[in-house]
Scaffold this active site. Structure first.
Site, PDB file in Angstrom:
ATOM      1  N   CYS A   1      -2.699   5.160  -4.202  1.00  0.00           N
ATOM      2  CA  CYS A   1      -2.822   3.113  -4.607  1.00  0.00           C
ATOM      3  C   CYS A   1      -3.966   3.558  -5.971  1.00  0.00           C
ATOM      4  O   CYS A   1      -4.506   2.594  -6.378  1.00  0.00           O
ATOM      5  CB  CYS A   1      -3.446   2.710  -3.047  1.00  0.00           C
ATOM      6  SG  CYS A   1      -2.217   2.575  -1.846  1.00  0.00           S
TER       7      CYS A   1
ATOM      8  N   HIS B   1       1.043  -1.718  -0.373  1.00  0.00           N
ATOM      9  CA  HIS B   1       0.023   0.216  -0.338  1.00  0.00           C
ATOM     10  C   HIS B   1       1.036   0.999  -0.211  1.00  0.00           C
ATOM     11  O   HIS B   1       1.901   1.045   0.192  1.00  0.00           O
ATOM     12  CB  HIS B   1      -0.385   0.267   0.892  1.00  0.00           C
ATOM     13  CG  HIS B   1      -2.025  -0.928   1.194  1.00  0.00           C
ATOM     14  ND1 HIS B   1      -3.091  -1.153   0.717  1.00  0.00           N
ATOM     15  CD2 HIS B   1      -1.874  -2.479   2.050  1.00  0.00           C
ATOM     16  CE1 HIS B   1      -3.724  -2.066   0.856  1.00  0.00           C
ATOM     17  NE2 HIS B   1      -3.087  -2.833   1.687  1.00  0.00           N
TER      18      HIS B   1
END
Length: 112
Positions: free
Chosen positions: A34, A22
């Site tokens: 993201c 992430h």
């Protein structure tokens, strides 16, 4: 950090792309990096399926943060060229994100 691992065969064709991690550049659901990586990667894989009719071997993590695509090497040459072009386009787009947000995404392109 998002890590993109690109594996190529001896001819330089992409045969595995793994994206994991992430960016942690914002709250869950509001992280633009993201979101950008997801849009580029899923859009490219959807384009491959739509334009070639091929079902690639795709694995995803339940909570996000993981995507792996294995490209079969035994597909017909006319489809192989389309698949490779779309995957190379995906890598170019991901590199564009990396150029601006390198502290959140890293691309390792093996065999290039």
């Amino acid at each position: 950090m998002i890590k993109v691992d690109v594996r190529r065969n001896q001819e330089g064709r992409i045969h595995i792309v793994t994206i994991k991690g992430h960016a942690d550049a914002g709250p869950h659901g509001y992280d633009l990096i993201c979101a950008g990586v997801s849009a580029v990667s899923f859009g490219s894989l959807n384009a491959i399926q739509s334009l070639t009719g091929l079902e690639l071997n795709v694995k995803q993590g339940d909570q996000g943060g993981f995507l792996r695509c294995d490209v079969p090497m035994d597909i017909q040459p006319e489809h192989q060229e389309k698949v490779q072009l779309l995957l190379e386009g995906m890598i170019v787009s991901l590199r564009t994100i990396e150029a601006s947000y390198g502290e959140h995404i890293q691309i390792d392109d093996h065999g290039r």
